[in-house]
Scaffold this active site. Structure first.
Site, PDB file in Angstrom:
ATOM      1  N   GLU A  48      10.065  16.131  14.369  1.00  0.00           N
ATOM      2  CA  GLU A  48      10.635  16.158  13.021  1.00  0.00           C
ATOM      3  C   GLU A  48      10.162  17.407  12.296  1.00  0.00           C
ATOM      4  O   GLU A  48       8.960  17.669  12.238  1.00  0.00           O
ATOM      5  CB  GLU A  48      10.108  14.961  12.223  1.00  0.00           C
ATOM      6  N   GLU A 107      10.324   1.042  10.017  1.00  0.00           N
ATOM      7  CA  GLU A 107      11.253   2.132   9.686  1.00  0.00           C
ATOM      8  C   GLU A 107      10.493   3.421   9.971  1.00  0.00           C
ATOM      9  O   GLU A 107       9.658   3.836   9.179  1.00  0.00           O
ATOM     10  CB  GLU A 107      11.672   2.061   8.217  1.00  0.00           C
ATOM     11  N   CYS A 160      13.547  11.131   6.628  1.00  0.00           N
ATOM     12  CA  CYS A 160      13.675  10.660   8.016  1.00  0.00           C
ATOM     13  C   CYS A 160      15.112  10.834   8.503  1.00  0.00           C
ATOM     14  O   CYS A 160      15.360  10.902   9.695  1.00  0.00           O
ATOM     15  CB  CYS A 160      13.269   9.192   8.103  1.00  0.00           C
ATOM     16  N   LYS A 197       0.850  -1.191   0.000  1.00  0.00           N
ATOM     17  CA  LYS A 197       0.000   0.000   0.000  1.00  0.00           C
ATOM     18  C   LYS A 197       0.889   1.244   0.000  1.00  0.00           C
ATOM     19  O   LYS A 197       1.531   1.542   1.001  1.00  0.00           O
ATOM     20  CB  LYS A 197      -0.900   0.033   1.246  1.00  0.00           C
TER      21      LYS A 197
HETATM   22  P1  NAP Z   1       2.555   8.191   7.796  1.00  0.00           P
HETATM   23  O1  NAP Z   1       1.482   9.187   7.903  1.00  0.00           O
HETATM   24  O2  NAP Z   1       2.876   7.355   8.979  1.00  0.00           O
HETATM   25  O3  NAP Z   1       2.139   7.253   6.563  1.00  0.00           O
HETATM   26  C1  NAP Z   1       2.948   6.218   6.110  1.00  0.00           C
HETATM   27  C2  NAP Z   1       2.087   5.197   5.399  1.00  0.00           C
HETATM   28  O4  NAP Z   1       1.206   4.606   6.340  1.00  0.00           O
HETATM   29  C3  NAP Z   1       1.213   5.779   4.298  1.00  0.00           C
HETATM   30  O5  NAP Z   1       1.109   4.846   3.262  1.00  0.00           O
HETATM   31  C4  NAP Z   1      -0.119   5.955   5.007  1.00  0.00           C
HETATM   32  O6  NAP Z   1      -1.216   5.956   4.156  1.00  0.00           O
HETATM   33  C5  NAP Z   1      -0.128   4.713   5.874  1.00  0.00           C
HETATM   34  N1  NAP Z   1      -1.046   4.782   6.998  1.00  0.00           N
HETATM   35  C6  NAP Z   1      -1.414   5.868   7.714  1.00  0.00           C
HETATM   36  N2  NAP Z   1      -2.287   5.491   8.686  1.00  0.00           N
HETATM   37  C7  NAP Z   1      -2.456   4.152   8.560  1.00  0.00           C
HETATM   38  C8  NAP Z   1      -3.235   3.184   9.254  1.00  0.00           C
HETATM   39  N3  NAP Z   1      -4.012   3.512  10.288  1.00  0.00           N
HETATM   40  N4  NAP Z   1      -3.176   1.893   8.860  1.00  0.00           N
HETATM   41  C9  NAP Z   1      -2.399   1.536   7.818  1.00  0.00           C
HETATM   42  N5  NAP Z   1      -1.639   2.414   7.110  1.00  0.00           N
HETATM   43  C10 NAP Z   1      -1.661   3.698   7.485  1.00  0.00           C
HETATM   44  O7  NAP Z   1       3.925   8.816   7.325  1.00  0.00           O
HETATM   45  P2  NAP Z   1       4.187   9.816   6.118  1.00  0.00           P
HETATM   46  O8  NAP Z   1       3.742  11.161   6.519  1.00  0.00           O
HETATM   47  O9  NAP Z   1       3.648   9.237   4.846  1.00  0.00           O
HETATM   48  O10 NAP Z   1       5.773   9.753   6.011  1.00  0.00           O
HETATM   49  C11 NAP Z   1       6.615  10.538   6.774  1.00  0.00           C
HETATM   50  C12 NAP Z   1       7.142   9.750   7.961  1.00  0.00           C
HETATM   51  O11 NAP Z   1       7.823   8.592   7.488  1.00  0.00           O
HETATM   52  C13 NAP Z   1       8.169  10.529   8.752  1.00  0.00           C
HETATM   53  O12 NAP Z   1       7.946  10.344  10.128  1.00  0.00           O
HETATM   54  C14 NAP Z   1       9.493   9.907   8.326  1.00  0.00           C
HETATM   55  O13 NAP Z   1      10.528  10.048   9.268  1.00  0.00           O
HETATM   56  C15 NAP Z   1       9.090   8.481   8.130  1.00  0.00           C
HETATM   57  N6  NAP Z   1      10.059   7.791   7.256  1.00  0.00           N
HETATM   58  C16 NAP Z   1      10.896   6.887   7.825  1.00  0.00           C
HETATM   59  C17 NAP Z   1      11.847   6.240   7.041  1.00  0.00           C
HETATM   60  C18 NAP Z   1      12.796   5.248   7.643  1.00  0.00           C
HETATM   61  O14 NAP Z   1      13.407   4.514   6.886  1.00  0.00           O
HETATM   62  N7  NAP Z   1      12.955   5.195   8.956  1.00  0.00           N
HETATM   63  C19 NAP Z   1      11.916   6.518   5.675  1.00  0.00           C
HETATM   64  C20 NAP Z   1      11.042   7.455   5.125  1.00  0.00           C
HETATM   65  C21 NAP Z   1      10.098   8.079   5.933  1.00  0.00           C
HETATM   66  P3  NAP Z   1      -1.866   7.350   3.680  1.00  0.00           P
HETATM   67  O15 NAP Z   1      -0.891   7.982   2.794  1.00  0.00           O
HETATM   68  O16 NAP Z   1      -3.086   6.958   2.978  1.00  0.00           O
HETATM   69  O17 NAP Z   1      -2.124   8.153   4.920  1.00  0.00           O
END
Ligand code: NAP
Length: 491
Positions: free
Chosen positions: A394, A263, A297, A187
């Site tokens: 962040e 991650e 991140c 997804k």
């Molecule tokens: P996010 O809001 O947590 O969303 C990540 C993914 O999870 C998206 O596909 C989102 O779908 C999905 N999601 C959200 N709520 C969900 C739920 N209740 N059940 C299942 N899936 C769900 O994060 P983001 O804003 O897209 O990305 C930024 C974050 O990612 C930052 O905190 C960054 O640090 C972190 N990140 C970490 C790494 C690493 O390797 N450690 C790498 C890149 C990014 P939707 O888009 O439909 O909401």
């Protein structure tokens, strides 16, 4: 890089797949709903894609479940060949993949090309790993038995990816899953589905059998994914995203004791000691801060500079930040694109305003850019106090907060005073100090005299609330393998 003509933008979006990819079929969502994809540099709608329902999610998971047994039995060499073909196709299609990514996510085209290359490397790396999966043979200490340890695919996997690296976060999961013999339901983020759908087309063309990779795009992530996670049909969840959502998903996985890789978010420190090569440190800070316009991140969230060099460092950093060109990612010369949406831009603005209210000095920028799109100006803040929210949260934007320190022990305490532990950066010409600090900081990764640590051949991941498990490197494939111990009695 030359500017991209508008008709080329239109044609690449028109040609991009916009349906769900389930069991080797391109399908509309059941009920026919769609969701809109926007260009964050204009706010305009690029196109609509199928918006999966719970029923579509179930179909995808059932397809992955049905394909698991035969895919696990596919010879590793064949799985490796498919991944290598996918690597080659990514290079053949790099112009379209990069443009599509820039249009839906906003990053400058040169960075999008960089991501296509980085993402493709995960396929090459795991193609090479697929044929090296090995086990163990051991004599029991008492001599009366032999132990065989076999490595087997963990089973159908659910993969969830964020919007900031729309291709690479997918290939970093799909590469090891395919290499290990696991089927999956992936997804992508709602904001950036086009890159992943284009990748699904590419995987199909590379020979991935029906049902092995299924792509579900949805505007209702929680509703569609939670029942799938709780079902126990998938045996693995690999998630990249925010710590808040990661924690929620860990709870859901507990139900059926699912294997997880997490991650999550970061709050990286970038430490510049008085003996650092300052020019190198400024370049490192530019990479650690400005890669992906700060929406990473791994982004340097807190920059600590020894008080004896902070004025020189801040001036040099502000000069380099001031040279950056803000604009549409497709425009010639752009080095900083828009934030991914209005919410992200407003959050950056809120954090900067809060830091300034707490006493930080604005050296450069400090406000959103006027006009259409979700732009925020490259910003340098000096003397950000510990009470400021950006010490803990962040920023995810082009904002470099610089804070002075006086001694090593103090700065190590500051670096570690966060619940996150993804990566930290240390700049010093003193090898003893570099190793001492690298060992003392609490993070899964440390960059010494370098502002980028990401490399498909190295284990990427965090400690504390930045996550569980590692992606890439020689251990990345273990996230998709189980060890089975077979004991044989010997008379
Ligand atoms: P996010 O809001 O947590 O969303 C990540 C993914 O999870 C998206 O596909 C989102 O779908 C999905 N999601 C959200 N709520 C969900 C739920 N209740 N059940 C299942 N899936 C769900 O994060 P983001 O804003 O897209 O990305 C930024 C974050 O990612 C930052 O905190 C960054 O640090 C972190 N990140 C970490 C790494 C690493 O390797 N450690 C790498 C890149 C990014 P939707 O888009 O439909 O909401």
């Amino acid at each position: 890089m030359t500017a991209v003509a508008q008709d080329r933008e239109v044609s690449v979006v028109e040609a991009a797949p916009k349906k769900l990819y389930i069991n080797g079929q391109w399908r509309d969502a059941s009920g026919g709903a769609t969701l809109e994809v926007h260009d964050p540099s204009t706010g305009e709608v690029l196109c609509s894609v199928a918006d999966a329902t719970e029923e579509d999610g179930w179909e995808a998971l059932r397809a992955a479940e049905a394909a698991q047994e035969s895919f696990a039995a596919m010879p590793p060499r064949k799985r490796a060949d498919i991944l290598m073909k996918a690597f080659e196709l990514m290079h053949e299609r790099k112009d379209d993949l990069a443009l599509l990514m820039t249009l839906e996510m906003g990053k400058p085209l040169a960075e999008a090309y960089g991501e296509v290359n980085y993402a493709a490397e995960f396929f090459r790396h795991f193609a090479e790993e697929a044929t090296r999966i090995s086990g163990n043979y051991q004599t029991a200490p008492a001599g009366n038995a032999r132990f065989i340890v076999a490595k087997q695919p963990v089973g159908p996997s659910i993969l969830i990816t964020p919007w900031n690296f729309p291709l690479a976060m997918g290939t970093r999961k799909l590469g090891p899953a395919i290499a290990a013999g696991c089927t999956s339901v992936l997804k992508p983020a709602e904001l950036t589905p086009l890159s992943m759908l284009a990748l699904a087309q590419l995987l199909e063309d590379a020979g991935v059998p029906a049902g092995v990779v299924n792509i579900v795009v949805t505007s209702t992530a929680g509703k569609v994914m939670e029942p799938l996670i709780r079902s126990g049909i998938a045996r693995k969840l690999s998630f990249t995203g925010s710590t808040g959502v990661g924690k929620k998903l860990l709870e859901q996985c507990a139900d059926k004791v699912m294997r997880t890789s997490m991650e999550l978010g970061g709050n990286a420190s970038f430490v510049v000691f008085e003996d650092a090569d300052l020019d190198k440190a400024v370049e490192g800070a530019m990479q650690a801060k400005m890669r992906n316009s700060g929406e990473a991140c791994t982004a340097a969230n807190r920059i600590f500079v020894h008080e004896s060099v902070i004025s020189e460092f801040s001036e040099k950093l502000a000069a380099r930040m001031g040279e950056l060109q803000v604009g549409r990612g497709v425009a010639e010369g752009t080095t900083v694109g828009p934030m991914v949406d209005a919410k992200q831009r407003d959050k950056v603005a809120e954090l900067v305003d809060d830091a300034v209210k707490s006493g930080a000095e604005v050296v450069l920028g400090g406000e959103p850019a006027a006009g259409e799109g979700f732009f925020y100006k490259p910003t340098v803040l000096k003397g950000v106090p510990r009470e400021a929210r950006m010490w803990r949260e962040e920023i995810f934007g082009p904002v470099a907060p610089v804070t002075p320190f006086t001694d090593e022990g103090e700065v190590i305490k500051w670096v570690n005073s966060t619940e996150y532990g993804l990566v930290n950066y240390v700049f010093t010409e003193n090898l003893n100090r570099a190793l001492r600090v690298a060992e003392a900081v609490e993070s899964g990764m440390v960059g010494i005299n370098q502002g980028v640590v990401s490399n498909p051949a190295a284990p990427f991941g965090g400690v504390k609330e930045s996550g569980l498990g590692r992606e890439g490197g020689d251990i990345g494939i273990d996230e998709f393998l189980e060890s089975k111990y077979i004991g044989i009695a010997v008379n």
